[in-house]
Design a protein around this motif. Structure first.
Motif, PDB file in Angstrom:
ATOM      1  N   TYR A 161      39.978  45.601  45.364  1.00 15.68           N
ATOM      2  CA  TYR A 161      40.865  44.968  44.609  1.00 15.68           C
ATOM      3  C   TYR A 161      39.893  43.495  44.113  1.00 15.68           C
ATOM      4  O   TYR A 161      39.911  42.058  44.339  1.00 15.68           O
ATOM      5  N   ASN A 175      41.796  40.257  42.485  1.00 22.42           N
ATOM      6  CA  ASN A 175      41.992  39.459  43.510  1.00 22.42           C
ATOM      7  C   ASN A 175      40.701  38.732  44.096  1.00 22.42           C
ATOM      8  O   ASN A 175      40.985  37.342  44.651  1.00 22.42           O
ATOM      9  N   CYS A 189      38.924  42.212  49.585  1.00 23.61           N
ATOM     10  CA  CYS A 189      39.114  42.223  48.779  1.00 23.61           C
ATOM     11  C   CYS A 189      37.187  43.490  47.800  1.00 23.61           C
ATOM     12  O   CYS A 189      37.846  44.074  47.644  1.00 23.61           O
TER      13      CYS A 189
END
Length: 282
Positions: free
Chosen positions: A213, A216, A208
């Motif tokens: 990300y 997440n 991540c």
């Protein structure tokens, strides 16, 4: 026995195992199968295939029978050797050798079963750790499709992948920055009621960070906390650096989440370091 075990577990005592083997023979003690398996384990710790081949030569000279566990240990040595960043040709040769070894252990298991003799667990039957070592060869070589394609082998042998199996795949996909595949592996773990270990959570958090990300990543971090995992600096290191270098507002959110863990506070008591930009793997 205890000295051999220590030498197998300690990286810096690797050479001592061979010295102890020599001293045992001089003293008139015959090394057994366990002695040689511990030596092979120490070869795996340092990724020394030449030393492992020497161990196999000693086993042949001492007429020590080869078992499934022997083949499994040898696969682990190859996996650790592949991890050392070899050139393409040598890596391909090691993968080919691992395939040969796996075919040998399959034949060995079939022959033992056909013999009708009582089967010794781990020595005469294919186990999850053996399959994990075979999977690790392909994962460390970053052969993504081939590694994931080995999962059906577990069912073929009547076995279930364990937490270590999925952690191997998570590490591989995290290194390749394949965030979707990482979360697919995580979903498979949930379907099998397998709780990720600390390394698995860390690989999920790292991918991540590498792929930005962040949402997440926070979900993973909260799941770690909800599952009573103690958050350590090493686990959040890449995630912290990614947030700090990009000056995103989520850095304060990270601080609030990890502040209850004293060892993690060090990140917020000093200026944030620059986050290195690595090229995408081919």
């Amino acid at each position: 026995m205890k000295l051999r075990k220590v030498c197998a577990q300690r990286f810096d005592y690797f050479h001592k195992g061979f010295e102890i083997l020599k001293e045992m023979k001089i003293a008139g003690f015959a090394p057994d199968t366990h002695s040689y398996h511990q030596l092979l384990a120490s070869c795996g710790n340092v990724g020394n295939l030449k030393a492992a081949d020497l161990v196999m030569d000693h086993m042949e000279a001492d007429k020590i029978p080869i078992t499934i566990k022997t083949y499994g240990n040898l696969l682990n040595v190859i996996a650790r050797t592949v991890q050392r960043g070899l050139d393409h040709k040598l890596k391909a040769a090691l993968i080919e050798r691992s395939d040969v070894i796996f075919n040998q252990l399959q034949k060995f298991a079939l022959d033992r079963k056909a013999s009708g003799a009582p089967l010794v667990p781990e020595e005469d039957t294919i186990t999850v750790p053996v399959l994990n070592n075979y999977l690790l060869v392909y994962a460390n070589a970053m052969h993504l499709r081939q590694a994931e394609g080995l999962l059906p082998l577990f069912e073929e042998f009547g076995l279930q992948p364990n937490s270590h199996t999925y952690t191997i795949l998570l590490k591989m996909f995290s290194r390749a920055r394949r965030v979707e595949q990482c979360f697919d592996i995580y979903r498979q773990m949930k379907q099998r009621d397998i709780i990720p270990n600390k390394l698995a959570w860390t690989h999920l958090l790292n991918v991540c960070a590498k792929t930005k990300y962040y949402n997440n990543g926070f979900k993973i971090l909260r799941l770690m906390i909800a599952n009573d995992f103690e958050i350590m600096p090493k686990q959040i290191y890449l995630f912290y650096r990614a947030l700090a270098s990009n000056k995103v507002p989520e850095l304060n959110e990270l601080k609030e989440l990890v502040w209850p863990y004293p060892k993690c506070r060090v990140f917020f008591l000093r200026p944030p370091p620059a986050y290195p930009q690595h090229p995408e793997p081919h």
